[in-house]
Design a protein around this motif. Sequence first.
Motif, PDB file in Angstrom:
ATOM      1  N   ALA A 132       0.819  -1.199   0.000  1.00 55.02           N
ATOM      2  CA  ALA A 132       0.000   0.000   0.000  1.00 55.02           C
ATOM      3  C   ALA A 132       0.855   1.253   0.000  1.00 55.02           C
ATOM      4  CB  ALA A 132      -0.921  -0.001   1.215  1.00 55.02           C
ATOM      5  N   GLY A 133       0.387   2.265  -0.730  1.00 58.14           N
ATOM      6  CA  GLY A 133       1.081   3.550  -0.785  1.00 58.14           C
ATOM      7  C   GLY A 133       1.990   3.704  -1.978  1.00 58.14           C
ATOM      8  N   GLY A 134       2.306   2.611  -2.665  1.00 59.67           N
ATOM      9  CA  GLY A 134       3.191   2.696  -3.818  1.00 59.67           C
ATOM     10  C   GLY A 134       2.515   3.380  -4.992  1.00 59.67           C
ATOM     11  N   GLU A 135       3.317   4.048  -5.822  1.00 62.04           N
ATOM     12  CA  GLU A 135       2.789   4.746  -6.990  1.00 62.04           C
ATOM     13  C   GLU A 135       3.570   4.350  -8.229  1.00 62.04           C
ATOM     14  OE1 GLU A 135       2.927   8.911  -6.277  1.00 62.04           O
ATOM     15  OE2 GLU A 135       1.268   8.910  -4.846  1.00 62.04           O
ATOM     16  N   ALA A 136       2.846   4.189  -9.329  1.00 62.46           N
ATOM     17  CA  ALA A 136       3.474   3.893 -10.618  1.00 62.46           C
ATOM     18  C   ALA A 136       3.051   4.972 -11.602  1.00 62.46           C
ATOM     19  CB  ALA A 136       3.048   2.513 -11.118  1.00 62.46           C
ATOM     20  N   GLY A 137       4.027   5.582 -12.252  1.00 64.91           N
ATOM     21  CA  GLY A 137       3.727   6.639 -13.212  1.00 64.91           C
ATOM     22  C   GLY A 137       3.930   6.165 -14.637  1.00 64.91           C
ATOM     23  N   PHE A 138       3.022   6.576 -15.525  1.00 61.33           N
ATOM     24  CA  PHE A 138       3.110   6.218 -16.935  1.00 61.33           C
ATOM     25  C   PHE A 138       3.157   7.506 -17.755  1.00 61.33           C
ATOM     26  CE2 PHE A 138       0.710   3.081 -14.550  1.00 61.33           C
ATOM     27  CZ  PHE A 138       1.419   1.913 -14.810  1.00 61.33           C
ATOM     28  N   GLY A 139       4.348   8.104 -17.788  1.00 63.76           N
ATOM     29  CA  GLY A 139       4.522   9.364 -18.500  1.00 63.76           C
ATOM     30  C   GLY A 139       3.651  10.461 -17.923  1.00 63.76           C
ATOM     31  N   ASP A 140       3.133  11.303 -18.794  1.00 62.05           N
ATOM     32  CA  ASP A 140       2.266  12.405 -18.365  1.00 62.05           C
ATOM     33  C   ASP A 140       0.792  12.036 -18.473  1.00 62.05           C
ATOM     34  OD1 ASP A 140       4.490  14.025 -17.966  1.00 62.05           O
ATOM     35  OD2 ASP A 140       4.492  14.700 -20.055  1.00 62.05           O
ATOM     36  N   GLU A 141       0.515  10.769 -18.825  1.00 63.99           N
ATOM     37  CA  GLU A 141      -0.872  10.390 -19.087  1.00 63.99           C
ATOM     38  C   GLU A 141      -1.583   9.756 -17.906  1.00 63.99           C
ATOM     39  OE1 GLU A 141       1.626   9.407 -21.244  1.00 63.99           O
ATOM     40  OE2 GLU A 141       1.248  11.127 -22.559  1.00 63.99           O
ATOM     41  N   LEU A 142      -0.829   9.043 -17.047  1.00 63.91           N
ATOM     42  CA  LEU A 142      -1.526   8.234 -16.057  1.00 63.91           C
ATOM     43  C   LEU A 142      -0.653   7.952 -14.839  1.00 63.91           C
ATOM     44  CD1 LEU A 142      -4.230   6.597 -15.711  1.00 63.91           C
ATOM     45  CD2 LEU A 142      -2.978   4.616 -16.611  1.00 63.91           C
ATOM     46  N   LYS A 143      -1.305   7.833 -13.689  1.00 60.87           N
ATOM     47  CA  LYS A 143      -0.629   7.428 -12.454  1.00 60.87           C
ATOM     48  C   LYS A 143      -1.505   6.406 -11.743  1.00 60.87           C
ATOM     49  CE  LYS A 143      -0.473  10.021  -8.702  1.00 60.87           C
ATOM     50  NZ  LYS A 143      -0.085  11.079  -7.730  1.00 60.87           N
ATOM     51  N   ALA A 144      -0.872   5.353 -11.234  1.00 60.78           N
ATOM     52  CA  ALA A 144      -1.590   4.320 -10.480  1.00 60.78           C
ATOM     53  C   ALA A 144      -1.072   4.287  -9.049  1.00 60.78           C
ATOM     54  CB  ALA A 144      -1.406   2.951 -11.130  1.00 60.78           C
ATOM     55  N   THR A 145      -1.984   4.221  -8.085  1.00 58.59           N
ATOM     56  CA  THR A 145      -1.627   4.169  -6.671  1.00 58.59           C
ATOM     57  C   THR A 145      -2.225   2.924  -6.039  1.00 58.59           C
ATOM     58  OG1 THR A 145      -1.625   6.592  -6.533  1.00 58.59           O
ATOM     59  CG2 THR A 145      -1.741   5.382  -4.456  1.00 58.59           C
ATOM     60  N   VAL A 146      -1.400   2.209  -5.267  1.00 62.36           N
ATOM     61  CA  VAL A 146      -1.895   1.042  -4.536  1.00 62.36           C
ATOM     62  C   VAL A 146      -2.520   1.552  -3.232  1.00 62.36           C
ATOM     63  CG1 VAL A 146      -1.324  -1.167  -3.479  1.00 62.36           C
ATOM     64  CG2 VAL A 146      -0.094  -0.418  -5.528  1.00 62.36           C
ATOM     65  N   VAL A 147      -3.829   1.558  -3.167  1.00 58.55           N
ATOM     66  CA  VAL A 147      -4.541   2.044  -1.982  1.00 58.55           C
ATOM     67  C   VAL A 147      -4.407   1.053  -0.835  1.00 58.55           C
ATOM     68  CG1 VAL A 147      -6.791   2.727  -1.056  1.00 58.55           C
ATOM     69  CG2 VAL A 147      -6.156   3.336  -3.407  1.00 58.55           C
ATOM     70  N   ALA A 148      -4.584  -0.217  -1.139  1.00 60.36           N
ATOM     71  CA  ALA A 148      -4.479  -1.274  -0.130  1.00 60.36           C
ATOM     72  C   ALA A 148      -4.125  -2.573  -0.837  1.00 60.36           C
ATOM     73  CB  ALA A 148      -5.788  -1.414   0.649  1.00 60.36           C
ATOM     74  N   HIS A 149      -3.489  -3.476  -0.089  1.00 59.62           N
ATOM     75  CA  HIS A 149      -3.028  -4.720  -0.703  1.00 59.62           C
ATOM     76  C   HIS A 149      -2.881  -5.789   0.371  1.00 59.62           C
ATOM     77  CE1 HIS A 149       0.571  -7.043  -2.598  1.00 59.62           C
ATOM     78  NE2 HIS A 149      -0.572  -7.623  -2.908  1.00 59.62           N
ATOM     79  N   ASN A 150      -3.432  -6.956   0.122  1.00 59.83           N
ATOM     80  CA  ASN A 150      -3.189  -8.111   0.982  1.00 59.83           C
ATOM     81  C   ASN A 150      -3.283  -9.375   0.133  1.00 59.83           C
ATOM     82  OD1 ASN A 150      -5.909  -8.695   0.653  1.00 59.83           O
ATOM     83  ND2 ASN A 150      -6.504  -8.051   2.713  1.00 59.83           N
ATOM     84  N   GLU A 151      -3.368 -10.523   0.777  1.00 57.95           N
ATOM     85  CA  GLU A 151      -3.355 -11.771   0.022  1.00 57.95           C
ATOM     86  C   GLU A 151      -4.624 -11.969  -0.805  1.00 57.95           C
ATOM     87  OE1 GLU A 151      -5.148 -12.613   4.040  1.00 57.95           O
ATOM     88  OE2 GLU A 151      -3.448 -11.471   3.246  1.00 57.95           O
TER      89      GLU A 151
END
Length: 297
Positions: A268-287
């Motif tokens: 949780a909390g990690g961010e992935a950026g895809f240029g200037d078009e898009l950003k993805a954030t992991v809000v929560a994560h478990n099994e």
Amino acid sequence: MFTRGSVAVVAAALVLAVGGCGGGTDEKADVPEKRGSAEPTPARSPSRELVKWVGAMCESTTALENLGTESAADLEEIRNPDELGPTAEHLAVGYLSRTPMRVEDVERDLADLDPSGVPAADRLLDAWLEKLKGVVSALDEVSPSAAFDDAEGSAADVDRLVRSLTPPEPDLPALTKKDPRLAAAYRRAEQCAPGWKPAEETASPHSTGPLPKAADGENTGACSDGACEVLVTSTADITANGVSVHVSVGDDHVTFRTAGTLMQLGGAGGEAGFGDELKATVVAHNEDGAVLRFTTP
């Protein structure tokens, strides 16, 4: 020529001049007493803002030191992966994905600092930002997908950049020896104390707590405009703001793959950026899966 008598008269006159006109008494002349330098003037107490500023500098420096230590350990694991564990390529993808973001976090924290009011300290901050800017720029050129071509070589290049982030000279401890206010602020800032460690992250990639409800459920079609919050339990192909992303959720990481990039986030909390078009954030994560939020920068 002086006679013996005249010499006596001169001598008597000198005695009177030295002794003063006090008529032979032991009274001292009324001369102002000089203040000695045996007792130095106490240093001014540092302002709360300066203590906070110095603490932030120590915290960022510690973060980079810890990152350097962890980077060396990660590189060693990539060079000698466990036969029963992830492959070198898998380990390198995760390393190349998360390391640049951690450096960027430190750069952002330091860039948010206001001037300290101490010229030498502000020059140190500028030197740190200049060094971080160069490393961040170099890390931007590294794609996690490079791990599939040369896992060890690509990781070693990133590790070399991380290890170059050593404190500019003179560093903060050296400056405290020259400025009493900095020294006092350094003593008061808890982040500067020997052995200080940052607080543990509250979110854990291995959390067994329930996932929060995703605003759009499992409806990945809601992401077409680039704004959505969805639940992914295993894999999903998501098109958001014109960017096609294949998402794969594992027990301890979330992998995002596009035509030209591959990023792996560990919790949780990690961010992935895809240029200037898009950003993805992991809000929560478990099994059970991961709740992901997609936004446009």
